[in-house]
Design a protein around this motif. Sequence first.
Motif, PDB file in Angstrom:
ATOM      1  N   MET A   1    -107.319 -52.732 -42.627  1.00 51.85           N
ATOM      2  CA  MET A   1    -105.960 -52.904 -43.147  1.00 51.85           C
ATOM      3  C   MET A   1    -104.995 -53.250 -42.026  1.00 51.85           C
ATOM      4  SD  MET A   1    -105.333 -49.905 -46.007  1.00 51.85           S
ATOM      5  CE  MET A   1    -105.720 -48.522 -44.939  1.00 51.85           C
ATOM      6  N   ASN A   2    -103.996 -54.054 -42.354  1.00 53.91           N
ATOM      7  CA  ASN A   2    -102.932 -54.304 -41.396  1.00 53.91           C
ATOM      8  C   ASN A   2    -101.752 -53.375 -41.710  1.00 53.91           C
ATOM      9  OD1 ASN A   2    -101.429 -55.445 -43.532  1.00 53.91           O
ATOM     10  ND2 ASN A   2    -102.177 -57.505 -43.078  1.00 53.91           N
ATOM     11  N   ALA A   3    -100.665 -53.516 -40.953  1.00 51.42           N
ATOM     12  CA  ALA A   3     -99.539 -52.604 -41.096  1.00 51.42           C
ATOM     13  C   ALA A   3     -98.925 -52.667 -42.496  1.00 51.42           C
ATOM     14  CB  ALA A   3     -98.484 -52.929 -40.036  1.00 51.42           C
ATOM     15  N   ILE A   4     -98.807 -53.869 -43.054  1.00 51.07           N
ATOM     16  CA  ILE A   4     -98.220 -54.025 -44.390  1.00 51.07           C
ATOM     17  C   ILE A   4     -99.124 -53.399 -45.441  1.00 51.07           C
ATOM     18  CG2 ILE A   4     -97.523 -55.711 -46.131  1.00 51.07           C
ATOM     19  CD1 ILE A   4     -96.646 -57.551 -43.846  1.00 51.07           C
ATOM     20  N   ASP A   5    -100.444 -53.565 -45.279  1.00 54.58           N
ATOM     21  CA  ASP A   5    -101.391 -52.950 -46.216  1.00 54.58           C
ATOM     22  C   ASP A   5    -101.223 -51.439 -46.244  1.00 54.58           C
ATOM     23  OD1 ASP A   5    -102.539 -55.396 -46.864  1.00 54.58           O
ATOM     24  OD2 ASP A   5    -104.057 -55.264 -45.287  1.00 54.58           O
ATOM     25  N   TYR A   6    -101.073 -50.841 -45.075  1.00 56.24           N
ATOM     26  CA  TYR A   6    -100.891 -49.392 -45.004  1.00 56.24           C
ATOM     27  C   TYR A   6     -99.647 -48.981 -45.793  1.00 56.24           C
ATOM     28  CZ  TYR A   6    -104.447 -47.683 -41.718  1.00 56.24           C
ATOM     29  OH  TYR A   6    -105.624 -47.290 -41.136  1.00 56.24           O
ATOM     30  N   ALA A   7     -98.547 -49.680 -45.554  1.00 59.20           N
ATOM     31  CA  ALA A   7     -97.293 -49.325 -46.229  1.00 59.20           C
ATOM     32  C   ALA A   7     -97.414 -49.486 -47.738  1.00 59.20           C
ATOM     33  CB  ALA A   7     -96.156 -50.181 -45.682  1.00 59.20           C
ATOM     34  N   GLN A   8     -98.082 -50.542 -48.180  1.00 56.00           N
ATOM     35  CA  GLN A   8     -98.226 -50.776 -49.615  1.00 56.00           C
ATOM     36  C   GLN A   8     -99.156 -49.756 -50.268  1.00 56.00           C
ATOM     37  OE1 GLN A   8     -99.495 -54.894 -49.653  1.00 56.00           O
ATOM     38  NE2 GLN A   8     -97.393 -55.659 -49.800  1.00 56.00           N
ATOM     39  N   ASN A   9    -100.233 -49.410 -49.585  1.00 57.25           N
ATOM     40  CA  ASN A   9    -101.204 -48.485 -50.159  1.00 57.25           C
ATOM     41  C   ASN A   9    -100.718 -47.043 -50.206  1.00 57.25           C
ATOM     42  OD1 ASN A   9    -103.383 -50.238 -50.811  1.00 57.25           O
ATOM     43  ND2 ASN A   9    -103.947 -50.360 -48.663  1.00 57.25           N
ATOM     44  N   LEU A 154    -108.632 -42.087 -38.100  1.00 53.11           N
ATOM     45  CA  LEU A 154    -108.025 -43.070 -37.204  1.00 53.11           C
ATOM     46  C   LEU A 154    -106.748 -42.508 -36.577  1.00 53.11           C
ATOM     47  CD1 LEU A 154    -108.493 -46.455 -39.130  1.00 53.11           C
ATOM     48  CD2 LEU A 154    -109.845 -45.521 -37.243  1.00 53.11           C
ATOM     49  N   ALA A 155    -105.989 -41.760 -37.372  1.00 53.81           N
ATOM     50  CA  ALA A 155    -104.785 -41.124 -36.830  1.00 53.81           C
ATOM     51  C   ALA A 155    -105.158 -40.166 -35.702  1.00 53.81           C
ATOM     52  CB  ALA A 155    -104.031 -40.388 -37.930  1.00 53.81           C
ATOM     53  N   LYS A 156    -106.249 -39.447 -35.891  1.00 57.89           N
ATOM     54  CA  LYS A 156    -106.714 -38.531 -34.843  1.00 57.89           C
ATOM     55  C   LYS A 156    -107.106 -39.308 -33.591  1.00 57.89           C
ATOM     56  CE  LYS A 156    -109.991 -34.771 -33.994  1.00 57.89           C
ATOM     57  NZ  LYS A 156    -111.069 -33.934 -34.591  1.00 57.89           N
ATOM     58  N   ASP A 157    -107.777 -40.454 -33.772  1.00 55.01           N
ATOM     59  CA  ASP A 157    -108.160 -41.281 -32.620  1.00 55.01           C
ATOM     60  C   ASP A 157    -106.926 -41.776 -31.867  1.00 55.01           C
ATOM     61  OD1 ASP A 157    -110.844 -40.968 -33.148  1.00 55.01           O
ATOM     62  OD2 ASP A 157    -111.054 -42.854 -34.240  1.00 55.01           O
ATOM     63  N   CYS A 158    -105.829 -41.989 -32.590  1.00 55.17           N
ATOM     64  CA  CYS A 158    -104.601 -42.484 -31.965  1.00 55.17           C
ATOM     65  C   CYS A 158    -103.892 -41.416 -31.133  1.00 55.17           C
ATOM     66  CB  CYS A 158    -103.641 -43.022 -33.024  1.00 55.17           C
ATOM     67  SG  CYS A 158    -104.134 -44.602 -33.749  1.00 55.17           S
ATOM     68  N   THR A 159    -104.363 -40.184 -31.218  1.00 47.67           N
ATOM     69  CA  THR A 159    -103.755 -39.120 -30.396  1.00 47.67           C
ATOM     70  C   THR A 159    -104.453 -38.982 -29.054  1.00 47.67           C
ATOM     71  OG1 THR A 159    -105.197 -37.338 -31.245  1.00 47.67           O
ATOM     72  CG2 THR A 159    -103.177 -37.828 -32.491  1.00 47.67           C
ATOM     73  N   ARG A 160    -105.463 -39.797 -28.814  1.00 47.39           N
ATOM     74  CA  ARG A 160    -106.265 -39.652 -27.588  1.00 47.39           C
ATOM     75  C   ARG A 160    -105.705 -40.493 -26.441  1.00 47.39           C
ATOM     76  NH1 ARG A 160    -111.905 -39.745 -31.060  1.00 47.39           N
ATOM     77  NH2 ARG A 160    -111.783 -37.570 -31.736  1.00 47.39           N
ATOM     78  N   THR A 166    -100.888 -45.268 -22.841  1.00 50.14           N
ATOM     79  CA  THR A 166     -99.716 -44.838 -23.598  1.00 50.14           C
ATOM     80  C   THR A 166    -100.049 -44.743 -25.083  1.00 50.14           C
ATOM     81  OG1 THR A 166     -98.910 -47.084 -24.037  1.00 50.14           O
ATOM     82  CG2 THR A 166     -98.226 -46.044 -21.944  1.00 50.14           C
ATOM     83  N   PRO A 167     -99.240 -44.013 -25.855  1.00 51.62           N
ATOM     84  CA  PRO A 167     -99.464 -43.962 -27.301  1.00 51.62           C
ATOM     85  C   PRO A 167     -99.503 -45.351 -27.941  1.00 51.62           C
ATOM     86  CG  PRO A 167     -97.939 -42.246 -26.659  1.00 51.62           C
ATOM     87  CD  PRO A 167     -98.172 -43.082 -25.428  1.00 51.62           C
ATOM     88  N   LYS A 168     -98.588 -46.221 -27.516  1.00 53.57           N
ATOM     89  CA  LYS A 168     -98.563 -47.581 -28.064  1.00 53.57           C
ATOM     90  C   LYS A 168     -99.877 -48.303 -27.783  1.00 53.57           C
ATOM     91  CE  LYS A 168     -96.558 -50.835 -25.722  1.00 53.57           C
ATOM     92  NZ  LYS A 168     -95.570 -51.727 -25.064  1.00 53.57           N
ATOM     93  N   GLU A 169    -100.364 -48.221 -26.580  1.00 55.23           N
ATOM     94  CA  GLU A 169    -101.612 -48.884 -26.210  1.00 55.23           C
ATOM     95  C   GLU A 169    -102.791 -48.292 -26.972  1.00 55.23           C
ATOM     96  OE1 GLU A 169    -100.390 -49.982 -21.570  1.00 55.23           O
ATOM     97  OE2 GLU A 169    -101.355 -48.063 -22.063  1.00 55.23           O
ATOM     98  N   CYS A 170    -102.778 -46.987 -27.164  1.00 53.43           N
ATOM     99  CA  CYS A 170    -103.847 -46.326 -27.903  1.00 53.43           C
ATOM    100  C   CYS A 170    -103.849 -46.788 -29.361  1.00 53.43           C
ATOM    101  CB  CYS A 170    -103.675 -44.813 -27.820  1.00 53.43           C
ATOM    102  SG  CYS A 170    -105.073 -43.869 -28.436  1.00 53.43           S
ATOM    103  N   GLN A 171    -102.677 -46.918 -29.947  1.00 51.23           N
ATOM    104  CA  GLN A 171    -102.577 -47.397 -31.333  1.00 51.23           C
ATOM    105  C   GLN A 171    -103.105 -48.819 -31.461  1.00 51.23           C
ATOM    106  OE1 GLN A 171     -98.370 -46.728 -32.225  1.00 51.23           O
ATOM    107  NE2 GLN A 171     -98.621 -44.629 -31.423  1.00 51.23           N
ATOM    108  N   GLY A 176    -105.164 -51.982 -33.956  1.00 53.59           N
ATOM    109  CA  GLY A 176    -104.834 -53.399 -33.824  1.00 53.59           C
ATOM    110  C   GLY A 176    -103.352 -53.666 -34.007  1.00 53.59           C
ATOM    111  N   PHE A 177    -102.564 -52.615 -34.209  1.00 48.42           N
ATOM    112  CA  PHE A 177    -101.102 -52.702 -34.344  1.00 48.42           C
ATOM    113  C   PHE A 177    -100.555 -51.316 -34.038  1.00 48.42           C
ATOM    114  CE2 PHE A 177    -103.152 -52.153 -38.459  1.00 48.42           C
ATOM    115  CZ  PHE A 177    -102.635 -50.946 -38.895  1.00 48.42           C
ATOM    116  N   THR A 178     -99.237 -51.193 -34.037  1.00 43.18           N
ATOM    117  CA  THR A 178     -98.631 -49.900 -33.698  1.00 43.18           C
ATOM    118  C   THR A 178     -98.010 -49.246 -34.927  1.00 43.18           C
ATOM    119  OG1 THR A 178     -96.416 -50.746 -33.202  1.00 43.18           O
ATOM    120  CG2 THR A 178     -98.067 -50.818 -31.420  1.00 43.18           C
ATOM    121  N   TYR A 179     -97.708 -47.973 -34.773  1.00 42.19           N
ATOM    122  CA  TYR A 179     -97.031 -47.253 -35.847  1.00 42.19           C
ATOM    123  C   TYR A 179     -95.665 -47.860 -36.154  1.00 42.19           C
ATOM    124  CZ  TYR A 179    -100.491 -43.470 -35.389  1.00 42.19           C
ATOM    125  OH  TYR A 179    -101.640 -42.720 -35.370  1.00 42.19           O
ATOM    126  N   ALA A 180     -95.055 -48.490 -35.165  1.00 48.20           N
ATOM    127  CA  ALA A 180     -93.742 -49.105 -35.381  1.00 48.20           C
ATOM    128  C   ALA A 180     -93.800 -50.155 -36.480  1.00 48.20           C
ATOM    129  CB  ALA A 180     -93.241 -49.741 -34.079  1.00 48.20           C
TER     130      ALA A 180
END
Length: 281
Positions: A1-9, A154-160, A166-171, A176-180
């Motif tokens: 999923m991409n960022a838009i898919d996450y928001a829609q789902n 995946l959220a747990k993996d993003c905390t590593r 950095t958090p951004k780089e980890c995301q 493949g995209f950031t929480y932003a």
Amino acid sequence: MNAIDYAQNVSELFAVPKTAVRVKRLIDDDRSDASSISAVVQTDPGLAAHILRIANSAIFRFPRKIDKLTRAIQVIGTSAVYDYALIFGLSNAFSNEESQFVDLDKFWEQSVSCAILARHLGLLKGIKYADRLFVNGLLHNVGELVVLKLTPDLAKDCTRFDTQLTPKECQYDVLGFTYAEVSAALGQQWMLPDSIVSTIAMQHHDDIAAESLEVRIIQLAYELSIINTFSHHYNIETHLPSFLYEPLKLSSDDIEEALDNTNYQVEQIIHLFNPDTFIIA
């Protein structure tokens, strides 16, 4: 999923509360005022109490206690009622089950820190609507909650992240995209103003100063909130690029003052949005 898919789902899980929808209609109606918005908010006792607590909090520092909802709405601003209604809904959307994947206390600490920093810096630079920057800060990382709800592993993996990552780089590495990007996509679904959505979307810098003053401030506030929340990994000397604050004509003393101001207020304010994080006497 991409960022838009996450928001829609996640739209059903993060459905905008009915009261907030009614409030939004009134805000968009030029004939409405604080009294008419108050009448709608009163139909949701939890939200009404939340609005009163916010108006009496350290966010606004009103000199006298506010006990009338109409006055509270006038203090925080009619347009902000919808924003705070969304955040109120978010703060009640999670159970202890999610905490095994993501430290929700840290999530709220980062969000509130970013909000306080953005507002402080906005006032320092003379921005008229600095309270809008507070909302920007509170919502800047809501994408983390979206990913947590849909793909907790995946959220747990993003905390590593760590000192070297950095958090951004980890995301980016994990998603493949950031929480932003997810935050901005969800903000669009929530019908937030374009000014808020675009500022959230551009919160990460590309090694150059942003053109917009509000974006510059939210980028700096984001980096400082990361340093503040995860001080065991990051510090100002090694993790804060000078181009984020020099174009704003801020000194290192200004940055230290902003952080001191944040640390003083964070425990006073964070319980408004996540009551279980700190117990306030």
